[in-house]
Write a protein that holds these residues in place. Sequence first.
Motif, short mmCIF file in Angstrom:
data_model
loop_
_atom_site.label_atom_id
_atom_site.label_comp_id
_atom_site.label_asym_id
_atom_site.label_seq_id
_atom_site.Cartn_x
_atom_site.Cartn_y
_atom_site.Cartn_z
N ARG A 36 -13.69 68.55 23.70
CA ARG A 36 -14.67 68.22 22.66
C ARG A 36 -14.88 66.72 22.56
NH1 ARG A 36 -11.60 71.89 18.97
NH2 ARG A 36 -12.37 74.00 19.37
N GLY A 37 -16.15 66.33 22.66
CA GLY A 37 -16.50 64.92 22.51
C GLY A 37 -16.17 64.05 23.69
N VAL A 38 -15.74 64.67 24.80
CA VAL A 38 -15.37 63.91 26.00
C VAL A 38 -16.23 64.38 27.16
CG1 VAL A 38 -13.51 63.34 27.60
CG2 VAL A 38 -12.99 63.72 25.18
N ALA A 39 -16.78 63.45 27.90
CA ALA A 39 -17.60 63.81 29.06
C ALA A 39 -16.71 64.20 30.23
CB ALA A 39 -18.49 62.63 29.46
N PRO A 40 -17.13 65.19 31.02
CA PRO A 40 -16.36 65.53 32.22
C PRO A 40 -16.43 64.40 33.25
CG PRO A 40 -18.43 66.72 32.19
CD PRO A 40 -18.32 66.04 30.87
N VAL A 41 -15.55 64.45 34.23
CA VAL A 41 -15.52 63.43 35.29
C VAL A 41 -16.60 63.80 36.31
CG1 VAL A 41 -14.10 62.28 37.02
CG2 VAL A 41 -13.05 63.14 34.91
N ALA A 42 -17.72 63.09 36.23
CA ALA A 42 -18.92 63.49 36.96
C ALA A 42 -18.70 63.57 38.47
CB ALA A 42 -20.06 62.52 36.65
N ASP A 43 -17.93 62.65 39.03
CA ASP A 43 -17.74 62.62 40.48
C ASP A 43 -17.01 63.85 41.01
OD1 ASP A 43 -18.99 60.21 40.69
OD2 ASP A 43 -17.15 59.02 40.73
N LEU A 44 -16.30 64.56 40.14
CA LEU A 44 -15.49 65.69 40.58
C LEU A 44 -16.09 67.04 40.21
CD1 LEU A 44 -11.95 64.36 39.59
CD2 LEU A 44 -13.18 64.09 41.76
N CYS A 45 -17.10 67.06 39.36
CA CYS A 45 -17.74 68.32 38.96
C CYS A 45 -18.70 68.77 40.05
CB CYS A 45 -18.46 68.14 37.64
SG CYS A 45 -17.37 67.70 36.26
N MET A 46 -18.53 70.00 40.50
CA MET A 46 -19.31 70.50 41.63
C MET A 46 -19.90 71.88 41.32
SD MET A 46 -16.80 69.44 44.82
CE MET A 46 -18.09 69.86 46.03
N VAL A 47 -20.92 72.23 42.09
CA VAL A 47 -21.55 73.55 41.97
C VAL A 47 -21.78 74.12 43.36
CG1 VAL A 47 -22.70 73.05 39.78
CG2 VAL A 47 -23.86 72.50 41.94
N ALA A 48 -21.92 75.43 43.41
CA ALA A 48 -22.34 76.12 44.63
C ALA A 48 -23.74 76.66 44.40
CB ALA A 48 -21.38 77.25 44.97
N LEU A 49 -24.66 76.35 45.31
CA LEU A 49 -26.05 76.75 45.20
C LEU A 49 -26.42 77.67 46.35
CD1 LEU A 49 -27.55 73.23 44.38
CD2 LEU A 49 -26.83 74.98 42.74
N ASP A 50 -26.99 78.82 46.02
CA ASP A 50 -27.41 79.78 47.05
C ASP A 50 -28.91 79.62 47.28
OD1 ASP A 50 -27.89 81.87 48.72
OD2 ASP A 50 -26.92 83.40 47.49
N ASP A 51 -29.25 78.99 48.41
CA ASP A 51 -30.66 78.75 48.73
C ASP A 51 -31.28 79.90 49.54
OD1 ASP A 51 -29.11 78.25 50.93
OD2 ASP A 51 -30.13 76.40 51.51
#
Length: 212
Positions: A36-51
Amino acid sequence: MILTTELPAHAGAIERLLDTAFGPKRKAKTVYRLRRGVAPVADLCMVALDDEAPGYSAAQPRLVASIRYWPVMAADGTMTLMLGPIAVAEDCRSMGLGGQLIRASLARAQALGYASVLLVGDAPYYNRFGFTRQPVLGLKLPGPVELDRFLGLEFIPGSLGNAHGMLGRAPVTRTAVPAAAPAGQADAAQAVAPQADTGVAKLARPRRRAVR
């Protein structure tokens, strides 16, 4: 299938994925107190995208998996990372995407010089990535949790050896600073996480396996 860094445009799809995976009461879990109230570490947050999903395209792929990391601080001042949540769309759970996201993001964290990572999850699953109970024996979480699910991983041996006390949110004015990178680490990082330069990894679509 593409593994890449999370972008602000992914936020809505990630929230829907998390609600489906964990239910609307997920934010009552103990670990959410640390977010709460803290931003995640952007460089480490990842997603998988199905194109290649029906109805989607390379320009507008379907988001099928997500992993996030958050900075946390122990009572003694030790800064570390908390992995989670990680979620995979139900129809993609036999494809190994969770493991691929964990390995790719851990490689990034190590390459960037972070010393350790914590999580709350099933030990038999996370043991394969190096997480165990030993590094977190001196730490506590700010709420109820099954202790055998509270695990840690040290990239730098002994980095959590003196960490103790209650885990709390990282101060808003302070970021999760990576450990100082030793000489030559930049070269080693290329071998550990070659995808870190572009932030994108294109994966061959595996054959679907029946879930029993």
